[in-house]
Design a protein around this motif. Structure first.
Motif, PDB file in Angstrom:
ATOM      1  N   GLY A  96      27.643 -23.926   6.071  1.00 12.11           N
ATOM      2  CA  GLY A  96      28.111 -23.250   5.609  1.00 12.11           C
ATOM      3  C   GLY A  96      28.174 -22.255   5.672  1.00 12.11           C
ATOM      4  N   PRO A  97      29.347 -21.115   5.059  1.00 10.34           N
ATOM      5  CA  PRO A  97      30.019 -20.246   5.687  1.00 10.34           C
ATOM      6  C   PRO A  97      29.149 -19.301   6.517  1.00 10.34           C
ATOM      7  CG  PRO A  97      29.206 -19.360   3.688  1.00 10.34           C
ATOM      8  CD  PRO A  97      28.253 -20.614   3.526  1.00 10.34           C
ATOM      9  N   ALA A  98      30.279 -18.287   7.466  1.00  9.17           N
ATOM     10  CA  ALA A  98      29.823 -17.670   8.525  1.00  9.17           C
ATOM     11  C   ALA A  98      30.053 -16.281   7.753  1.00  9.17           C
ATOM     12  CB  ALA A  98      30.906 -17.874   9.535  1.00  9.17           C
ATOM     13  N   GLN A  99      29.106 -15.114   8.438  1.00  3.91           N
ATOM     14  CA  GLN A  99      28.996 -13.959   7.384  1.00  3.91           C
ATOM     15  C   GLN A  99      29.705 -13.608   9.043  1.00  3.91           C
ATOM     16  OE1 GLN A  99      26.287 -11.358   5.930  1.00  3.91           O
ATOM     17  NE2 GLN A  99      27.591 -11.803   4.916  1.00  3.91           N
ATOM     18  N   ASP A 100      31.478 -12.264   8.260  1.00  6.81           N
ATOM     19  CA  ASP A 100      31.428 -11.511   9.667  1.00  6.81           C
ATOM     20  C   ASP A 100      31.395 -10.051  10.052  1.00  6.81           C
ATOM     21  OD1 ASP A 100      33.348 -10.392   7.372  1.00  6.81           O
ATOM     22  OD2 ASP A 100      35.485 -11.114   8.098  1.00  6.81           O
ATOM     23  N   GLN A 101      32.135  -9.505  10.594  1.00 10.01           N
ATOM     24  CA  GLN A 101      31.133  -7.868  10.677  1.00 10.01           C
ATOM     25  C   GLN A 101      31.286  -7.069   9.273  1.00 10.01           C
ATOM     26  OE1 GLN A 101      33.695  -6.373  14.414  1.00 10.01           O
ATOM     27  NE2 GLN A 101      31.570  -7.519  15.640  1.00 10.01           N
TER      28      GLN A 101
END
Length: 106
Positions: free
Chosen positions: A20-25
């Motif tokens: 899955g995608p990585a969520q940034d800050q």
């Protein structure tokens, strides 16, 4: 020094694997794929930061699967590792990759 490196490799924790995608800050999702091979010291530098920050991403080992090496060449024109693919855009150089990960996923 080399012996310490190999001991660290044998005792390293399993990498975080996520399709899955990585969520940034900022809350934005990014598809991250790291092209690597385990014996590469520059790849190990990146893997250390990935584990530290627990950044979800997909890993493609170019030594274990030759088709990943071919993918990397098609994407960036060379088989240099590590290469972090960020939403389809390649980023090379372990220091640059680590700086990106620390900036966006700390």
């Amino acid at each position: 020094m080399l012996l310490e490196f190999f001991r660290a490799m044998l005792n390293k924790p399993a990498p975080i694997v996520s399709q899955g995608p990585a969520q940034d800050q900022q809350g934005q999702n990014h598809q991250l794929i790291l092209y690597k091979f385990d014996a590469c010291p520059y790849c190990q530098r990146v893997m250390t930061v990935v584990r530290e920050l627990q950044v979800p991403m997909q890993f493609k080992d170019i030594r274990r699967k030759p088709e990943y090496r071919q993918e990397l060449i098609q994407i960036g024109g060379k088989a240099t590792t590590p290469c972090l693919l960020i939403d389809g855009q390649p980023m090379y150089e372990s220091a640059d990759i680590n700086a990106y990960l620390r900036k966006h996923y700390s």
